[in-house]
Scaffold this motif. Structure first.
Motif, PDB file in Angstrom:
ATOM      1  N   UNK A 140      19.388  91.495  69.452  1.00 13.42           N
ATOM      2  CA  UNK A 140      20.366  92.404  70.017  1.00 13.42           C
ATOM      3  C   UNK A 140      21.485  91.837  70.043  1.00 13.42           C
ATOM      4  N   UNK A 141      22.083  90.621  70.432  1.00 17.01           N
ATOM      5  CA  UNK A 141      23.400  90.375  70.776  1.00 17.01           C
ATOM      6  C   UNK A 141      23.979  90.165  69.339  1.00 17.01           C
ATOM      7  N   UNK A 142      23.126  89.701  68.133  1.00 18.42           N
ATOM      8  CA  UNK A 142      23.553  89.711  66.888  1.00 18.42           C
ATOM      9  C   UNK A 142      24.067  90.886  66.151  1.00 18.42           C
ATOM     10  N   UNK A 143      23.057  92.002  66.579  1.00 16.46           N
ATOM     11  CA  UNK A 143      23.455  93.438  65.999  1.00 16.46           C
ATOM     12  C   UNK A 143      24.542  93.897  66.880  1.00 16.46           C
ATOM     13  N   UNK A 144      24.672  93.838  68.253  1.00 14.68           N
ATOM     14  CA  UNK A 144      25.891  94.401  68.973  1.00 14.68           C
ATOM     15  C   UNK A 144      27.112  93.633  68.713  1.00 14.68           C
ATOM     16  N   UNK A 145      27.263  92.394  68.410  1.00  7.69           N
ATOM     17  CA  UNK A 145      28.276  91.718  67.855  1.00  7.69           C
ATOM     18  C   UNK A 145      29.060  92.212  66.630  1.00  7.69           C
ATOM     19  N   UNK A 146      28.233  92.845  65.710  1.00  9.74           N
ATOM     20  CA  UNK A 146      28.708  93.551  64.646  1.00  9.74           C
ATOM     21  C   UNK A 146      28.870  95.238  64.509  1.00  9.74           C
ATOM     22  N   UNK A 147      28.515  95.772  65.863  1.00 12.45           N
ATOM     23  CA  UNK A 147      28.508  97.191  66.087  1.00 12.45           C
ATOM     24  C   UNK A 147      29.677  97.760  65.321  1.00 12.45           C
ATOM     25  N   UNK A 148      30.920  97.047  65.654  1.00  9.27           N
ATOM     26  CA  UNK A 148      31.941  97.813  65.340  1.00  9.27           C
ATOM     27  C   UNK A 148      32.180  97.923  63.631  1.00  9.27           C
ATOM     28  N   UNK A 149      32.029  96.663  62.867  1.00 10.70           N
ATOM     29  CA  UNK A 149      31.983  96.572  61.437  1.00 10.70           C
ATOM     30  C   UNK A 149      30.752  97.419  61.015  1.00 10.70           C
ATOM     31  N   UNK A 150      29.741  97.580  61.609  1.00  9.86           N
ATOM     32  CA  UNK A 150      28.475  98.283  60.938  1.00  9.86           C
ATOM     33  C   UNK A 150      29.157  99.837  60.927  1.00  9.86           C
ATOM     34  N   UNK A 151      29.419 100.232  62.169  1.00  8.74           N
ATOM     35  CA  UNK A 151      30.015 101.650  62.427  1.00  8.74           C
ATOM     36  C   UNK A 151      31.097 102.311  61.955  1.00  8.74           C
ATOM     37  N   UNK A 152      31.859 101.384  61.607  1.00 10.99           N
ATOM     38  CA  UNK A 152      33.244 101.766  60.775  1.00 10.99           C
ATOM     39  C   UNK A 152      33.308 101.667  59.461  1.00 10.99           C
TER      40      UNK A 152
END
Length: 180
Positions: free
Chosen positions: A25-37
């Motif tokens: 979860x932490x791994x995915x959340x850390x890249x959330x902005x990069x993924x969504x944008x």
């Protein structure tokens, strides 16, 4: 780059396989902005599997957490994001998250029923690994019943044929619910 996204998702799958939902979860959340944008948010299959990975990580992390509220909210949000995609292959992934929620909330029969329904939906797509994992998890929750025996047998047949060495870990990675 796509290689970076593939690496991120692969590491999250490994975290889940190892039983470390919080790190996934932490791994995915850390890249959330990069993924969504970026470009990746325009690709439906990536949106679905990213939401699924986040939800599965939160489910696994909630198992050992004293404060489940935030984690279960993450699972619900992930399930809703997947359901909004309205494609047949994505719906069973949302159902697996819903089954995990039911189990963690003590609604065991709902969890078993949802897992069986998810397995049947996975069969139609086909997503055989997810179907087997859903059946394995349902059998674990329905232990001691004839229903459980049939579910476990069907899951074991597929996992054996595919050379799965640790059905429990495979199940936790794909269809997390309660501890095996």
């Amino acid at each position: 780059h796509l290689q970076h996204m593939t690496g991120l998702m692969s590491r999250a799958y490994i975290d889940l396989y190892k039983g470390d939902g919080q790190t996934a979860l932490d791994r995915m959340v850390a890249k959330h902005g990069w993924i969504k944008s970026g470009f990746f948010n325009t690709i439906q299959v990536l949106r679905v599997f990213i939401s699924s990975l986040q939800g599965r990580g939160a489910l696994m992390a909630a198992r050992g957490s004293a404060d489940r509220t935030v984690l279960l909210t993450t699972v619900r949000r992930s399930a809703k994001e997947i359901e909004r995609e309205r494609v047949a292959w994505a719906q069973p992934l949302a159902m697996l998250l819903r089954a995990g929620l039911a189990e963690l909330e003590g609604r065991h029969q709902d969890a078993v029923d949802t897992l069986e329904a998810a397995a049947n939906e996975c069969d139609l797509v086909p997503m055989n690994g997810y179907a087997a994992a859903a059946r394995w998890r349902a059998a674990t929750l329905a232990a001691g019943t004839g229903r459980a025996d049939d579910l476990r047998r069907r899951a074991e047949e597929w996992m054996h044929r595919e050379g799965i060495r640790s059905p429990e870990r495979m199940t936790d990675m794909l269809a997390f619910g309660a501890p095996s």
